[in-house]
Design a protein around this motif. Structure first.
Motif, short mmCIF file in Angstrom:
data_model
loop_
_atom_site.label_atom_id
_atom_site.label_comp_id
_atom_site.label_asym_id
_atom_site.label_seq_id
_atom_site.Cartn_x
_atom_site.Cartn_y
_atom_site.Cartn_z
N ARG A 175 4.94 7.42 -6.87
CA ARG A 175 5.06 6.13 -6.19
C ARG A 175 4.98 6.33 -4.69
O ARG A 175 5.65 7.21 -4.16
CB ARG A 175 6.39 5.46 -6.53
CG ARG A 175 6.46 4.96 -7.95
CD ARG A 175 7.86 4.64 -8.41
NE ARG A 175 7.81 4.45 -9.84
CZ ARG A 175 7.46 3.30 -10.42
NH1 ARG A 175 7.18 2.25 -9.67
NH2 ARG A 175 7.40 3.20 -11.73
N VAL A 176 4.17 5.51 -4.03
CA VAL A 176 4.05 5.60 -2.57
C VAL A 176 4.20 4.20 -1.99
O VAL A 176 3.53 3.27 -2.47
CB VAL A 176 2.67 6.17 -2.15
CG1 VAL A 176 2.61 6.33 -0.64
CG2 VAL A 176 2.39 7.49 -2.84
N GLY A 197 -8.25 -0.94 -1.93
CA GLY A 197 -6.86 -1.35 -1.99
C GLY A 197 -6.18 -1.03 -3.30
O GLY A 197 -5.02 -1.38 -3.49
N SER A 198 -6.88 -0.36 -4.22
CA SER A 198 -6.24 -0.07 -5.51
C SER A 198 -5.34 1.16 -5.41
O SER A 198 -4.58 1.44 -6.33
CB SER A 198 -7.30 0.14 -6.59
OG SER A 198 -8.12 1.23 -6.26
N GLY A 199 -5.42 1.90 -4.31
CA GLY A 199 -4.52 3.04 -4.12
C GLY A 199 -5.16 4.37 -4.44
O GLY A 199 -4.49 5.40 -4.42
N LYS A 200 -6.47 4.40 -4.71
CA LYS A 200 -7.09 5.66 -5.12
C LYS A 200 -7.11 6.69 -4.00
O LYS A 200 -6.80 7.86 -4.24
CB LYS A 200 -8.50 5.41 -5.69
CG LYS A 200 -9.44 4.61 -4.82
CD LYS A 200 -10.68 4.22 -5.61
CE LYS A 200 -11.82 3.74 -4.74
NZ LYS A 200 -11.47 2.63 -3.83
N SER A 201 -7.43 6.27 -2.78
CA SER A 201 -7.41 7.23 -1.66
C SER A 201 -5.98 7.65 -1.33
O SER A 201 -5.75 8.80 -0.94
CB SER A 201 -8.04 6.62 -0.41
OG SER A 201 -9.40 6.39 -0.62
N THR A 202 -5.05 6.73 -1.49
CA THR A 202 -3.65 7.04 -1.20
C THR A 202 -3.17 8.19 -2.09
O THR A 202 -2.45 9.07 -1.63
CB THR A 202 -2.78 5.79 -1.41
OG1 THR A 202 -3.33 4.72 -0.67
CG2 THR A 202 -1.36 6.03 -0.96
N VAL A 203 -3.58 8.18 -3.36
CA VAL A 203 -3.19 9.26 -4.26
C VAL A 203 -3.71 10.59 -3.72
O VAL A 203 -2.97 11.57 -3.61
CB VAL A 203 -3.72 9.01 -5.69
CG1 VAL A 203 -3.55 10.24 -6.55
CG2 VAL A 203 -3.03 7.82 -6.32
N GLY A 204 -4.98 10.62 -3.32
CA GLY A 204 -5.57 11.85 -2.81
C GLY A 204 -4.85 12.36 -1.57
O GLY A 204 -4.54 13.54 -1.44
N ARG A 205 -4.53 11.43 -0.68
CA ARG A 205 -3.87 11.82 0.57
C ARG A 205 -2.43 12.27 0.33
O ARG A 205 -1.91 13.12 1.05
CB ARG A 205 -3.88 10.65 1.55
CG ARG A 205 -5.29 10.37 2.02
CD ARG A 205 -5.37 9.14 2.87
NE ARG A 205 -6.57 9.22 3.68
CZ ARG A 205 -6.58 9.67 4.92
NH1 ARG A 205 -5.47 10.04 5.49
NH2 ARG A 205 -7.71 9.75 5.57
N LEU A 230 -0.71 13.80 3.68
CA LEU A 230 -1.39 13.36 4.90
C LEU A 230 -0.87 12.00 5.38
O LEU A 230 -1.49 11.36 6.21
CB LEU A 230 -2.91 13.26 4.65
CG LEU A 230 -3.63 14.58 4.44
CD1 LEU A 230 -5.09 14.35 4.11
CD2 LEU A 230 -3.51 15.46 5.67
N HIS A 231 0.23 11.54 4.82
CA HIS A 231 0.74 10.22 5.18
C HIS A 231 1.72 10.32 6.34
O HIS A 231 2.33 11.36 6.56
CB HIS A 231 1.42 9.57 3.98
CG HIS A 231 0.46 9.22 2.91
ND1 HIS A 231 -0.65 8.46 3.15
CD2 HIS A 231 0.43 9.51 1.59
CE1 HIS A 231 -1.32 8.31 2.02
NE2 HIS A 231 -0.70 8.94 1.05
N PRO A 232 1.89 9.21 7.07
CA PRO A 232 2.89 9.21 8.14
C PRO A 232 4.30 9.41 7.56
O PRO A 232 4.54 9.12 6.38
CB PRO A 232 2.75 7.82 8.77
CG PRO A 232 2.01 6.99 7.78
CD PRO A 232 1.16 7.94 7.01
N LYS A 233 5.20 9.85 8.41
CA LYS A 233 6.58 10.12 7.97
C LYS A 233 7.23 8.89 7.35
O LYS A 233 8.09 9.00 6.48
CB LYS A 233 7.41 10.58 9.18
CG LYS A 233 7.15 12.03 9.57
CD LYS A 233 8.38 12.88 9.34
CE LYS A 233 8.05 14.35 9.12
NZ LYS A 233 7.11 14.93 10.06
N SER A 234 6.82 7.70 7.83
CA SER A 234 7.47 6.47 7.37
C SER A 234 7.11 6.13 5.92
O SER A 234 7.76 5.28 5.32
CB SER A 234 7.08 5.31 8.28
OG SER A 234 5.68 5.15 8.26
N ALA A 235 6.11 6.78 5.38
CA ALA A 235 5.74 6.49 3.99
C ALA A 235 6.81 7.02 3.05
O ALA A 235 7.35 8.10 3.26
CB ALA A 235 4.40 7.13 3.66
#
Lengths: 261, 290
Positions: free
Chosen positions: B19-20, B51-59, B64-69
């Motif tokens: 979950r992100v 916007g489905s979250g596919k790149s977010t999973v890879g990152r 590679l996400h900001p600390k606030s994630a």
């Protein structure tokens, strides 16, 4: 009679030894109410043909005619009433600080057409947007809604011809289907003539009756979309484009000439 | 040798209930909501709309996400490393070395003021203490491996001097020079022409099979994924709604997958109208098909 006639269109950029000829004797004729597609890869000159017709380049040679009238070098208002263009990127082609209403009023003001408010309501309804959207800014719209606004802006002058430059390549598949349906409906209802430029063979086969394939500034093949169904085109370049749009094939990649460095 | 057999037996990457969420002006937004998958030596596709979250999973895998994630999962393991709790130092040893990422557009991902060869060498030198000469030699070999014909010349070029297809090959060379075990490719060919795309895919395909890599291929192109990958995860609104063998995509069960496939305009099936996807609110919550 052909609605759009392009006869021996040539265009180069630069002069003398540096001259780079980007169009070589391009000839097409599109009849009234027809949807005609131009496909090809980057640099094949497909968008350049569109830009010549839209009056964005004026140093071409050859003959361009719309509805039987030869086009001059100068962009005249009368041509804009007949020919309008829809661009690829709905994010870049709408002014970020103008409301939908402002964007749609501008062409009317330029051409001195009154009754703007009623026309805007009518055109928004026609492209499937609620009339309340006239007060929105582009950032308050989704990609598909923006492209609908861009189509509305092109249609508000009631042109006979729409030049479509990759109108759906920036959109998701599901949104692309909506816009393609809208374009098909509009053509049927309004009797519009389309000249569509795209690199996506699926899109062009769906929307267009005939397709010209361009490579290195020349038309290398002309096919009817209906003939593409389940068949293998004869021209090798067309065949590669069609096969690649169907599926990825490791062997096919080897047959493509390696790219020049 | 024992380690080798172990790797083959267990999946290289195990993700369970990932979950992100990101902080925005209007509170937290859930980008990924409970994604689970395993990755072996295969080509796994993640498809879905923007916007489905596919790149977010890879990152997320590469942190590679900001600390606030806010990132949670019951499990996110790479071999025997826990990607959730490992230190930033461990992560630096993984990122770009054992797991690397190919981005979409070489125009924006390459450093415009650095020679191509120097950029690739930098990627290698970041993880290997070798003399510069040796690194350069490896770069040339790698450029050859991605089928660039004149590596010596391309080595000296700047990104603006190369074409899109070559730029993407340079990116692939840069990501594979450290010999990673997993490559995440985020829309690696969306910005490319048909013929160039074919060649870049073939390069990637060959390297993946020769080196036995695990490939996560993030894409929105169902037609491509169907013939290029082994398995497909279909994402909708931050969840995997269907996981299916690529060859069986035609027999997809989920209405979202079916809808996406039907909405594709095709050369072979001319229809007066394309069916438009009807989204069902139950897709957001229903249990996931295996």
């Amino acid at each position: 009679m052909a609605m759009i006639e392009v006869d021996k269109l040539n265009l180069s950029f630069g002069e003398g030894d540096d001259a780079n000829q980007v169009l070589h004797d391009v000839c097409i004729a599109v009849s009234e109410g027809e949807a005609f597609g131009l496909v090809g890869e980057s640099g094949s000159g497909k968008t350049t043909v569109l830009r010549c017709l839209a009056g964005q380049y004026n140093h071409w040679s050859g003959r361009l005619a719309i509805d039987g009238e030869n086009l001059g070098r100068k962009l005249e208002k009368a041509r804009c009433r007949k020919v309008q263009m829809v661009f690829q990127d709905p994010y870049g082609s709408l002014h970020p600080r103008h409301t939908v209403e402002t964007a749609l009023t501008e062409p009317l003001a330029i051409h001195g057409i009154g009754d703007a408010s009623r026309r805007i309501d009518a055109i928004l309804t026609k492209v499937g947007l609620p009339t309340s959207f006239r007060y929105r800014y582009p950032h308050q719209l989704s990609g598909g809604q923006r492209q609908r606004v861009a189509i509305a802006r092109a249609l508000i002058l009631e042109p006979r011809i729409l030049l479509l430059d990759e109108p759906t390549s920036a959109l998701d598949v599901s949104v692309q289907a909506e816009i393609l349906n809208l374009l098909a409906d509009l053509r049927q209802r309004e009797g519009l003539t389309y000249l569509l430029v795209t690199h996506d063979l699926g899109v062009v086969a769906h929307l267009c009756d005939r397709v010209a394939v361009m490579q290195h500034g020349r038309i290398v093949d002309l096919i009817e979309s209906a003939n593409l169904v389940g068949c293998v085109p004869e021209h090798p370049y067309t065949r590669m484009l069609v096969e690649a749009s169907r599926h990825y094939d490791r062997h096919m990649a080897d047959s493509v000439a390696p790219e020049a460095a | 040798m024992t380690q080798e057999t172990q790797v083959i037996q267990s999946p290289m990457l195990q993700v369970e209930d990932l979950r992100v969420s990101f902080k925005t002006g209007e509170g937290m937004v859930d980008a990924v909501r409970g994604v689970s998958f395993n990755l072996g030596r295969e080509k796994l596709a993640i498809v879905g709309e923007s916007g489905s979250g596919k790149s977010t999973v890879g990152r997320t895998l590469l942190r590679l996400h900001p600390k606030s994630a806010r990132i949670t999962a019951t499990q996110m393991r790479f071999g025997d490393i826990d990607l959730l709790s490992c230190s930033e130092k461990t992560m630096q040893g993984i990122r770009g070395r054992r797991m690397s990422m190919i981005m979409q557009d070489p125009k924006y991902s390459l450093n415009p003021v650095m020679r191509v060869g120097d950029q690739i060498a930098e990627a290698y030198l970041a993880h290997h203490k070798v003399p510069r000469k040796e690194a350069d030699q490896r770069v040339l070999t790698m450029l050859e491996a991605v089928r660039i014909r004149d590596p010596q010349r391309v080595f000296r070029m700047y990104p603006h001097e190369v074409s899109g297809g070559m730029g993407q090959r340079i990116m692939i060379a840069m990501m594979l020079i450290t010999e990673p075990e997993i490559v995440i490719a985020d829309e690696p060919t969306s910005a490319l022409d048909v013929s160039v795309r074919l060649q870049v895919l073939a390069t990637l395909d060959d390297l993946v099979s020769q080196r036995g890599l695990g490939l996560i291929f993030i894409s929105h192109d169902l037609n491509l994924v169907r013939s290029f990958c082994d398995r497909v995860l279909v994402m909708y609104a931050g969840r995997v709604v269907e996981s299916i063998a690529a060859a069986d995509l035609d027999k997809a069960q989920h209405p979202y997958t079916q809808g996406l496939l039907a909405a594709l305009p095709s050369v072979d099936a001319r229809r007066p109208r394309l069916p438009v996807l009807q989204r069902d609110p139950s897709w957001l919550t229903e249990p996931i098909h295996a």
